[in-house]
Design an enzyme around this catalytic site. Structure first.
Site, PDB file in Angstrom:
ATOM      1  N   ARG A 239       0.854  -1.181   0.000  1.00  0.00           N
ATOM      2  CA  ARG A 239       0.000   0.000   0.000  1.00  0.00           C
ATOM      3  C   ARG A 239       0.894   1.237   0.000  1.00  0.00           C
ATOM      4  O   ARG A 239       2.111   1.151   0.170  1.00  0.00           O
ATOM      5  CB  ARG A 239      -0.895   0.018   1.236  1.00  0.00           C
ATOM      6  CG  ARG A 239      -0.109   0.042   2.546  1.00  0.00           C
ATOM      7  CD  ARG A 239      -0.992  -0.071   3.768  1.00  0.00           C
ATOM      8  NE  ARG A 239      -0.223  -0.026   4.986  1.00  0.00           N
ATOM      9  CZ  ARG A 239       0.410  -1.072   5.524  1.00  0.00           C
ATOM     10  NH1 ARG A 239       0.336  -2.252   4.928  1.00  0.00           N
ATOM     11  NH2 ARG A 239       1.095  -0.949   6.647  1.00  0.00           N
ATOM     12  N   ASP A 264      10.482   6.140  -8.968  1.00  0.00           N
ATOM     13  CA  ASP A 264      11.097   7.042  -7.992  1.00  0.00           C
ATOM     14  C   ASP A 264      10.271   7.183  -6.718  1.00  0.00           C
ATOM     15  O   ASP A 264      10.794   7.541  -5.669  1.00  0.00           O
ATOM     16  CB  ASP A 264      11.296   8.429  -8.628  1.00  0.00           C
ATOM     17  CG  ASP A 264      12.263   8.390  -9.801  1.00  0.00           C
ATOM     18  OD1 ASP A 264      13.361   7.838  -9.634  1.00  0.00           O
ATOM     19  OD2 ASP A 264      11.914   8.903 -10.880  1.00  0.00           O
ATOM     20  N   GLU A 269       9.522   7.389  -0.395  1.00  0.00           N
ATOM     21  CA  GLU A 269       8.995   6.893   0.878  1.00  0.00           C
ATOM     22  C   GLU A 269      10.123   6.446   1.803  1.00  0.00           C
ATOM     23  O   GLU A 269      10.091   6.710   3.007  1.00  0.00           O
ATOM     24  CB  GLU A 269       8.042   5.728   0.631  1.00  0.00           C
ATOM     25  CG  GLU A 269       6.726   6.101  -0.019  1.00  0.00           C
ATOM     26  CD  GLU A 269       5.759   4.932  -0.055  1.00  0.00           C
ATOM     27  OE1 GLU A 269       5.936   3.982   0.751  1.00  0.00           O
ATOM     28  OE2 GLU A 269       4.827   4.945  -0.875  1.00  0.00           O
ATOM     29  N   ASP A 640       9.145  15.193  -6.060  1.00  0.00           N
ATOM     30  CA  ASP A 640       9.566  13.867  -6.538  1.00  0.00           C
ATOM     31  C   ASP A 640       8.411  13.126  -7.212  1.00  0.00           C
ATOM     32  O   ASP A 640       8.244  11.910  -7.073  1.00  0.00           O
ATOM     33  CB  ASP A 640      10.133  13.024  -5.399  1.00  0.00           C
ATOM     34  CG  ASP A 640      11.453  13.568  -4.886  1.00  0.00           C
ATOM     35  OD1 ASP A 640      11.924  14.570  -5.441  1.00  0.00           O
ATOM     36  OD2 ASP A 640      11.995  13.003  -3.933  1.00  0.00           O
TER      37      ASP A 640
END
Length: 672
Positions: A239, A264, A269, A640
């Site tokens: 997720r 990317d 994260e 990003d």
């Protein structure tokens, strides 16, 4: 496939090295069988290997310096004889019998195309020969990489132990060259030169790249890192923000790197998760890498260029980056701290975009099933409905010094640094992750150990903690004729015996230690980081800027703040940018540009030549910090490639804050 056999005369020592320099590799057991003190634990070139005080690094070797030379015979055809010469950049193969050829086809194996090597032994107990196998990925006639193996058979001595020592001598020298480890000129090349394999955590987004990421991982990445002898644990993310939660709960001391297999977004994260930890100052030093299995592969394009490879897309880009990962090597990575309108912060390794670029990026989500082609379609649609945006751009030029005397006692801290400092919530333990592949040592694939023309056996991957196993059918009758050669058992503390701490997820989906922005128009929530270094160059958002800043106001078609060279795998937005140049590269296009001229800019960006077009609306400035204030009520901002709240924002470069696994640097003209 070239397979060779060692002649009874033995390996001829190279005149550049005394005979004592040609030691024996215990390639089949890691770490080395001799005991080591705790302070001598070694890693590959991801880390710094402690040197003995008595061992001085040898002078650098010329590219053509011969290190080893010997005559070998073929496997499975014992009548074919070849001479091998190992240099710092290639393995040279010369055919001797039955028909001498000075330059046979496939006679030059570039080390830049080698993923790894191993030693093997025959399943026939009466066979005293030893085998040395090299795994390569050369370019074919159509420029795509194809796997090839070279197996060399050594039987020059009467006993298997002596032949094995000869094969491992070559494996040691080749492995040292691949890992960037020095070869001593005044001592033996022994297995003690080789550190333990690095332990890598691989995070795979199975939905990346039109859902092909997991298939590419199984078919390409895992076999290559197996050939390189790397230890790994692989987890499929399930997720949004899953990777962020995972890295918050990791015991980072047990890992030598975290590698994402996706676009990317997954690395975004990971980096923000590391900076969200209470120990962020140490956590952010963890080397991170990226293997391109998504639609947007900008950082992988920059890594590919840094490694000296020609521009590539798709599988070729993945294989190039996998080869670089197998070689090891890291580089400091600049990170951009972005303060948003709400006072929250997130960290960027790639870009901040407003206008045409962010519009195309977010609109392309509707066409994700098309893979990278979604950006082309979205660009065409964006050109058809080209917008301009009123705004104010301010930046601190790269040549200016900060107005504050020191970071600690200068300008007031940004709002995010004053309000986002609650104590992080304790990690929440979860049950063991079920979508994972074991990090135990992997049996090496043995495509060369079969009859000519037979299909290659592929590793069979099993989930729930099971490691890859070799297929039993080698293309002939009975069992495979050769097998890996684990003569020396792995000592305690090796990756096979080590028990890693359980991987736990660091926080629930909405951790108390993180700020979560209001839902975006698409309904997604974008988490931001409260941790990280102070933004000493930035006053609070909404207050006047200090002297030395440049301010521009007007109509913009786009504004792009980019850190590395690439905006996409095939888009070079900042040709001279480096991973650690300490700069954010500001590119903007003023209003008044025609659709044709804008399209011409992006076509030229594929080669990094857009600045040479002389477009009067295109502007560029290197900076250390910037502030963007949109004056148009509606628009899209991305960090990003991830959409963030719309409104004023500001950002500052933190030079070398992160560490990127890049592999060894290349040079122009490296790739044939």
């Amino acid at each position: 496939m070239d397979t060779l056999k060692h002649r009874s005369s033995g390996t001829r020592p190279c005149p550049c090295f005394p005979p004592a320099a040609m030691g024996v590799l215990d390639f089949d057991s890691y770490p080395p069988s001799s005991p080591q003190r705790p302070d001598q634990e070694l890693t590959w070139s991801w880390g710094h290997r402690p040197r003995s005080e008595a061992m001085a690094p040898p002078p650098p070797l010329a590219a053509s310096t011969p290190l080893l030379h010997g005559e070998f015979g073929s496997y499975p055809d014992p009548s074919l004889r070849l001479a091998l010469t190992l240099t710092p950049q290639a393995l040279h193969i010369q055919k001797l019998r039955p028909k001498p050829e000075a330059r046979p086809r496939g006679g030059l194996v570039l080390l830049t195309e080698v993923s790894g090597c191993c030693t093997l032994r025959s399943c026939n107990p009466s066979d005293s020969a030893a085998y040395f196998c090299i795994y390569t990925y050369p370019r074919g006639r159509r420029k795509g990489r194809r796997k090839a193996t070279h197996t060399f058979q050594a039987d020059g001595a009467a006993t298997y132990e002596e032949n094995r020592a000869e094969a491992q001598r070559w494996a040691t020298a080749l492995t040292c060259l691949l890992r960037g480890l020095p070869l001593p000129g005044d001592g033996e090349i022994t297995s003690q030169l080789l550190p333990r394999p690095p332990r890598l955590l691989l995070l795979v987004n199975p939905f990346g790249g039109r859902g092909l990421a997991w298939q590419w991982c199984k078919n390409h990445v895992l076999p290559m890192i197996s050939e390189a002898g790397l230890s790994f644990n692989l987890i499929q993310t399930e997720r949004q923000n899953h990777a962020r939660e995972l890295v918050q709960g990791l015991s980072l001391s047990e890992w030598d790197g975290i590698v994402t297999l996706s676009g990317d977004g997954l690395l975004y994260e990971v980096l923000n998760g590391l900076l969200d930890r209470p120990d962020w100052e140490e956590a952010v030093k963890t080397p991170v890498g990226i293997l391109p299995c998504g639609s947007g592969n900008a950082l992988a394009g920059a890594v590919n260029q840094h490694g000296g490879f020609k521009p590539a897309l798709g599988i070729d880009l993945l294989l190039n980056c996998s080869l670089l990962l197998c070689r090891g090597g890291s580089h400091p990575l600049d990170l951009l701290s972005v303060t948003l309108a709400s006072g929250s912060r997130c960290f960027s390794f790639l870009s901040v975009a407003w206008g045409f670029v962010s519009d195309v990026d977010i609109q392309s989500e509707r066409f994700r099933a098309l893979g990278s082609a979604r950006f082309t379609l979205s660009t065409v649609l964006g050109l058809a409905t080209l917008h301009t945006y009123r705004g104010r751009l301010s930046y601190l030029p790269a040549t200016m010094e900060p107005a504050s005397p020191t970071p600690a006692h200068g300008l007031p801290r940004a709002k995010s640094e004053l309000t986002l400092a609650p104590a992080p919530a304790p990690p929440v333990a979860h049950s063991p992750l079920h979508r994972s592949v074991s990090d135990l040592p992997l049996p090496l694939p043995q495509p060369a150990l079969m009859s000519p023309g037979s299909p290659e056996p592929l590793p069979i991957l099993s989930l729930n903690g099971g490691g890859p196993e070799l297929a039993g059918d080698w293309g002939g009758a009975g069992d495979a004729p050769l097998s890996p050669d684990p003569l020396v058992p792995s000592p305690p503390g090796s990756p096979k015996a080590a028990l890693l701490s359980p991987i736990i997820e660091g926080a629930p989906e909405t951790p108390a230690s993180s700020e979560v922005l209001p839902p975006t128009p698409d309904g997604d929530q974008v988490a931001v980081s409260p941790g990280g270094p102070l933004d000493h160059l930035l006053p609070p958002l909404g207050t006047p800027l200090p002297p030395g800043w440049v301010t521009l106001e007007g109509d913009f078609v786009l504004m792009l703040a980019i850190s590395p060279s690439h905006l996409g795998a095939d888009l070079v937005a900042a040709p001279h940018a480096r991973f650690d140049d300490g700069l954010v590269h500001l590119c903007w296009v003023r209003g008044g540009i025609s659709r044709t001229a804008l399209l011409r800019l992006f076509l030229a960006m594929e080669h990094g030549s857009h600045f040479s077009l002389g477009c009067p609306q295109l502007c560029y400035a290197p900076a250390r910090a910037f502030r963007l204030e949109p004056l148009t009520p509606r628009g899209v901002l991305t960090v990003d490639g991830e959409q963030v709240e719309y409104g004023p924002l500001q950002a500052q470069v933190h030079p070398g804050l992160g560490t990127l696994l890049t592999g060894p640097p290349g040079h122009s003209g490296r790739e044939p």
